[in-house]
Design a protein around this motif. Structure first.
Motif, PDB file in Angstrom:
ATOM      1  N   PHE A 177       0.747  -1.109  -0.047  1.00 43.70           N
ATOM      2  CA  PHE A 177       0.000  -0.049   0.032  1.00 43.70           C
ATOM      3  C   PHE A 177       0.809   1.304   0.065  1.00 43.70           C
ATOM      4  CE2 PHE A 177      -2.617   2.800   2.832  1.00 43.70           C
ATOM      5  CZ  PHE A 177      -3.155   3.373   1.669  1.00 43.70           C
ATOM      6  N   GLY A 178       1.894   1.377   0.818  1.00 42.95           N
ATOM      7  CA  GLY A 178       2.688   2.413   0.976  1.00 42.95           C
ATOM      8  C   GLY A 178       3.446   2.700  -0.514  1.00 42.95           C
ATOM      9  N   ASN A 179       4.143   1.524  -0.847  1.00 43.95           N
ATOM     10  CA  ASN A 179       4.850   2.057  -2.135  1.00 43.95           C
ATOM     11  C   ASN A 179       3.914   2.274  -3.372  1.00 43.95           C
ATOM     12  OD1 ASN A 179       7.784   1.035  -1.710  1.00 43.95           O
ATOM     13  ND2 ASN A 179       6.835  -0.362  -0.495  1.00 43.95           N
ATOM     14  N   VAL A 180       2.649   1.641  -3.243  1.00 45.86           N
ATOM     15  CA  VAL A 180       1.807   1.868  -4.657  1.00 45.86           C
ATOM     16  C   VAL A 180       1.386   3.266  -4.524  1.00 45.86           C
ATOM     17  CG1 VAL A 180      -0.516   1.242  -5.382  1.00 45.86           C
ATOM     18  CG2 VAL A 180       0.993  -0.700  -4.964  1.00 45.86           C
ATOM     19  N   MET A 181       0.894   3.769  -3.254  1.00 47.02           N
ATOM     20  CA  MET A 181       0.495   4.979  -2.951  1.00 47.02           C
ATOM     21  C   MET A 181       1.690   6.129  -3.417  1.00 47.02           C
ATOM     22  SD  MET A 181      -2.569   5.396  -2.105  1.00 47.02           S
ATOM     23  CE  MET A 181      -2.445   7.071  -1.287  1.00 47.02           C
TER      24      MET A 181
END
Length: 793
Positions: A177-181
Motif C-alpha cells: 500500500f505504501g509503495n503503490v501510493m
C-alpha cells in the motif's frame, strides 16, 4: 480427457490406478477408498467431490510413540483401559473431514468415540488401550489421509503456538500500500514531463507486481471463506469482500495491459490493508476478552481440603497445590490428578470417557481429573494444581449439550440472514444503472458499495457484547457456560426453584433431635456416614454434630431423594426420609427431618427449622410481575404455611416431588410454550436442570459440578438473580442498538457510494472505523450495565 483422482482430486498420469470403475492417482488413495467402502463410509464422497488428501506412507515417522514416557505426556486421560488423546490434524478443511473423523469407530472397534473441533483443527479420540495403541491409532489416521502433527512442545503447560499469519499478511499489505501510493503520486498530480514519456508504464507494472502478493496472499482468507460458503450454498459475509477485491484487481489489470488507465491498485492495496488492520484490532480485542482468562479462570468449584492438623476447610479449586490432601464425597468431582490415600474409590469417568460404569480404585491408585466418586468419601493427595480450562472443557462437553439448544437461532443469524444477498442486489443494480448513465463511475460505485456495506460491524455486535457480559457476570460470581445461555436468559418467562439448599440457607438452619439417645459408637457412625454425603441436609447436620474419630466405612450407599445406608464392622445405620426408614408417621414427621435407624432399630429424627436466604421475599416480589414463579420441593408440606407468608400470592408450591417428577413438570410446561429457568442444588436436581431452558446450580462451599447445569451461581449472590436477568435483557438491547448503528452506517455509506461520491479507498478506511466504533459502543454500554449490576434488590 484428463482424469482426476476420485479420492483427492489430483490429476492422474498415464499410470493411474483403476478400482471399482474409478480412477486414483496412487495406490494410497485407492487403498483409502477401499477402506471406506469396506466399512460403510463411502458416504464420505457424497458430501463433497474429492475431499480427501493423499495419505503418507512413512510409517517410521511415528516410532517415537513406542516410548511409554512420551505417550504418557501426550495423553489427556489414561486409566490403563481407556485412553484419551487430542490430536492436531492440519488437513481438516471441510464437512467430509469432520464426518469421517467422527466415524473412526467404524474403522476400528477399539475406538469408542471421536469429536472434532473444526476451528482448532483437532480431534479428541477416546479408545481402548488394550485393543489399539496410540501409535497404531496415529498410523490408522495417517493411512486415510489425516496425518496428525505431533510436537511435544505443544503439550507442555502454558505453551501455545501463536498464529502470526495475520501479522505477516498485514505487513505485506502495508508494504504494498505504501509503495503503490508513492508510485501513484505523479499521476495524482498530473506530472507530464519525464513521467508521461518514460516511466509511467514502468511504474504501473511495478504497482501491478506489488499487488500480486496482496491479492493472492494477504487476501487469501477472504477468497477461501467465500469459496467455502458458495460451495456449501451459504452466502457468508466474506463473499461481497472477495467479489470487490476480485473486481478491483481484474479491472486494474485490464487497464494496465491495454494502457487505458492506471487502474485502482492504490484502492486495492489500501482496502486490504485497512481490512486486515480491522481484523487485527478485532483479534486483539478478542484476546482481551479471552474466555479462557475472563470466565474459565473464575470457575467456582469448591473442594474440601484436609489440613495437617486434621481440620477441614472449603477452598476453591484453583487454590489447590501439589501435595494438598483433599476430601472427595459422594457425587463430587475429582478436580486434579491425584493418588488415592484412604477409602474405596468407585470412580465414574463418564464425564471424561462417556463410559457410565464406575471403576473400582484402591489406596495407592492414580485417579484422573474429571472422575466423580460415587460411594463413600475418599482422601486424595493432589499430584498437580488444577487445570481450569480442562474442568470447563468437561462442563462444556458437547455430549451433555446435545439437543439442549436444538433449533435455537442466535440473534446475529436471525437478523443478518439476508444481508449479503440484499447488498449484492444493490451493488449489481447500481453498477447497471451507472453503466447506462455514466460508465466511468460504474466500477467505483460497484466496489465502493461492496466495501462500505461490509457487515463486519454487524457481525461484531453480538460476540463483543455477550463476551463482555460473560466476563462481567463471572466477576460477579455468576458463571455461564457460553454465550447461548445469556441469550436464553433474556427469553425466560418462568422460573422454578428447588427448596432445600436453594432458597434455604445451609449456614443458619437450626436442628433439634427427638428420640432415643445415640451412644458413642452410633454417633461416630452417624458422623462418618454424613461425612460421605453431599446432600444439603447431610452437610448441615454434619457441620453441627460434635467431632468424632474418622473411620472407614465398610459399605456406603446413597439413594437420590430417599436416604443413605452404611455399615462399619457389625453395626449398620440407615438415615433419610420417614418413608425410606418406614418410620411411624406422626404430626412431627411432617417437618423437614432426617430420620435415623441403627441395626434396623428406629432411633429418632433430626428436625430442621429452615432458615430462608436473606432477601428471598424481596426477590420473589421483584420477579412476580415478569415471571411465573414455582417452588418444586422434594420435602413434605410442613413449610407450606411459612412459604405462603413469605412469597407473593400466585406462587405455585409443589411438595414431595421426586427428581423425575420435577423433570416431567418442566417438560410439560415447555410444551405449553414456557421458557423455563430452573434454580437447584445441582445434585438431586440434575435432570430438571438438564431439561430446563437454563439450568442454574447454586454453589455454597460445595463441589456442585454438573454437566446438566448451564450456569453456576455463588450462593452469596442469590439475591442478585433479578439483576442478572435484567442485565441479560439489557445486553440484548445493546446488541439491537449496535445493529441499528451498523445499519445507519451502511445506509449513509451506501447513499454516498450509490451516488458515485465515495471512492473505494475512503470506503476501505471507513469500514474498520465502523467496526471500532461498534466495539467501543458495546464495551462502554456493557460496562455501564456491569456497574449497575451489584445494586441489591
Amino acid at each position: 480427457m484428463i482424469k482426476q483422482c476420485f479420492h483427492c482430486g489430483t490429476e492422474c498420469d498415464t499410470n493411474s490406478f483403476v478400482f471399482d470403475a474409478k480412477d486414483f492417482c496412487c495406490n494410497g488413495c485407492k487403498t483409502v477408498y477401499q477402506i471406506f467402502s469396506e466399512n460403510d463410509l463411502a458416504g464420505y464422497y457424497e458430501m463433497e467431490n474429492s475431499p480427501g488428501a493423499t495419505p503418507t506412507n512413512n510409517k517410521d515417522k511415528f516410532d517415537f510413540l513406542d516410548n511409554d514416557n512420551i505417550v504418557e505426556k501426550l495423553l489427556e486421560f489414561n486409566d490403563g483401559h481407556t485412553q484419551i488423546v487430542n490430536l492436531y490434524i492440519p488437513h481438516i478443511h471441510c464437512s467430509s473431514c469432520i464426518w469421517v473423523l467422527e466415524n473412526l469407530n467404524k474403522l476400528n472397534d477399539n475406538i469408542k468415540s471421536s469429536l472434532v473441533n473444526f476451528p482448532k483443527k483437532t480431534v479428541r479420540i477416546t479408545y481402548s488401550s488394550e485393543g489399539i495403541s496410540l501409535k497404531a491409532l496415529v498410523l490408522l489416521i495417517s493411512a486415510i489421509g489425516y496425518e496428525p502433527y505431533i510436537s511435544l512442545e505443544d503439550y507442555q503447560k502454558n505453551k501455545k503456538v501463536k498464529d502470526r499469519s495475520l501479522i505477516y499478511k498485514l505487513g505485506v499489505a502495508g508494504f504494498a500500500f505504501g509503495n503503490v501510493m508513492l508510485l501513484s503520486f505523479p499521476e495524482y498530480f498530473e506530472v507530464d514531463e519525464f513521467w508521461l514519456n518514460q516511466y509511467k508504464p514502468f511504474f504501473r507494472w511495478i504497482m501491478f507486481v506489488l499487488s500480486l502478493p496482496v491479492v493472492f496472499y494477504a487476501a487469501s482468507d477472504y477468497f477461501i471463506s467465500a469459496y467455502k460458503g458458495l460451495r456449501s450454498k451459504i452466502l457468508n459475509i466474506d463473499i461481497p469482500i472477495a467479489l470487490g477485491i476480485a473486481v478491483l484487481f481484474l479491472r486494474s489489470t485490464f487497464e494496465i495491459v491495454t494502457d487505458t488507465g492506471q487502474g485502482f491498485f492504490d484502492s486495492l492495496t489500501g482496502l486490504l490493508f485497512f481490512l486486515l488492520l480491522g481484523k487485527f484490532f478485532q483479534q486483539k480485542t478478542y484476546n482481551f476478552l479471552s474466555f479462557e482468562r475472563d470466565y474459565k479462570s473464575y470457575f467456582p468449584i469448591g473442594i474440601t481440603k484436609i489440613n495437617s492438623n486434621g481440620s477441614e476447610e472449603s477452598i476453591q479449586v484453583y487454590d489447590i497445590k501439589q501435595g494438598d490432601k483433599l476430601l472427595i464425597r459422594n457425587e463430587e468431582l475429582i478436580p486434579v490428578d491425584a493418588i488415592l490415600l484412604k477409602g474405596k474409590g468407585k470412580i465414574d469417568y463418564s464425564f471424561v470417557t462417556g463410559e457410565a460404569e464406575a471403576v473400582r480404585k484402591f489406596s495407592g491408585d492414580k485417579l484422573f481429573a474429571g472422575g466423580k466418586q460415587t460411594g463413600e468419601a475418599i482422601e486424595l493427595e493432589a499430584l498437580k494444581s488444577v487445570s481450569q480450562s480442562y474442568l470447563t472443557q468437561l462442563w462444556s462437553n458437547d455430549v451433555f449439550a446435545k439437543d439442549k439448544h436444538e433449533g435455537f437461532i442466535n440473534v446475529t443469524d436471525s437478523i443478518s440472514k439476508y444481508f449479503t444477498i440484499i447488498i449484492l442486489i444493490i451493488a449489481f443494480g447500481s453498477a447497471g444503472f451507472w453503466l447506462w448513465f455514466d460508465a466511468s463511475k460504474a466500477m467505483n460505485v460497484f466496489t465502493s458499495i461492496l466495501i462500505v456495506a461490509c457487515p463486519c460491524a454487524l457481525a461484531l455486535s453480538a460476540p463483543f457484547t455477550l463476551g463482555n457480559m460473560l466476563r462481567i457476570f463471572g466477576k460477579n460470581k455468576f458463571y455461564l457456560k457460553n454465550a447461548h445461555v445469556l441469550e436464553q436468559l433474556a427469553k425466560i418467562n418462568s422460573i422454578i426453584f428447588d427448596k432445600t439448599g436453594t432458597i434455604t440457607s445451609n449456614k443458619e438452619t437450626k436442628v433439634t433431635y427427638e428420640g432415643d439417645p445415640l451412644d458413642n459408637r452410633e454417633q461416630t457412625l452417624l458422623k462418618n456416614t454424613l461425612r460421605n454425603s453431599n446432600h444439603p441436609l447431610s452437610r448441615q447436620l454434619y457441620s453441627i454434630l460434635k467431632e468424632n474419630q474418622i473411620i472407614t466405612l465398610d459399605e456406603f450407599n446413597e439413594y437420590s431423594g430417599k436416604g443413605i445406608e452404611a455399615s462399619h464392622n457389625d453395626q449398620t445405620i440407615k438415615l433419610g426420609s420417614a418413608a425410606f426408614l418406614k418410620a411411624p408417621v406422626t404430626q412431627k414427621s411432617l417437618k423437614t427431618a432426617v430420620h435415623v435407624a441403627t441395626n434396623d432399630n428406629y432411633k429418632g429424627m433430626y428436625t430442621f427449622y429452615n432458615s430462608y436466604r436473606k432477601g428471598l421475599s424481596k426477590l420473589f416480589n421483584s420477579l412476580k410481575n415478569s415471571y411465573e414463579m414455582t417452588i418444586l420441593s422434594g420435602d413434605n408440606e410442613s413449610e407450606r404455611g411459612n412459604l405462603e407468608k413469605l412469597l407473593p400470592p400466585g406462587t405455585k408450591l409443589f411438595f414431595n416431588q421426586k427428581p423425575d417428577e420435577k423433570l416431567n413438570y418442566i417438560k410439560y410446561h415447555q410444551k405449553e410454550g414456557a421458557n423455563i429457568m430452573m434454580v437447584g442444588d445441582g445434585l438431586n436436581d440434575a435432570g430438571a436442570l438438564r431439561q430446563s431452558n437454563v439450568g442454574i446450580a447454586i454453589a455454597e462451599n460445595v463441589n456442585v459440578f454438573t454437566p446438566a447445569s448451564d450456569a453456576i451461581l455463588d450462593a452469596s449472590k442469590f439475591d442478585l438473580i433479578p439483576r442478572y436477568l435484567w442485565a441479560s435483557k439489557k445486553a440484548m438491547k445493546v446488541i439491537i442498538a449496535s445493529f441499528i448503528l451498523s445499519f445507519l452506517y451502511n445506509t449513509v455509506g451506501l447513499a454516498f457510494a450509490i451516488s458515485g461520491n465515495l471512492s473505494p479507498v475512503i470506503a476501505a478506511i471507513l469500514m474498520p472505523l465502523s467496526s471500532i466504533s461498534i466495539v467501543a459502543f458495546t464495551t462502554i454500554m456493557t460496562n455501564l450495565i456491569g456497574k449497575n449490576l451489584n445494586k441489591r434488590i
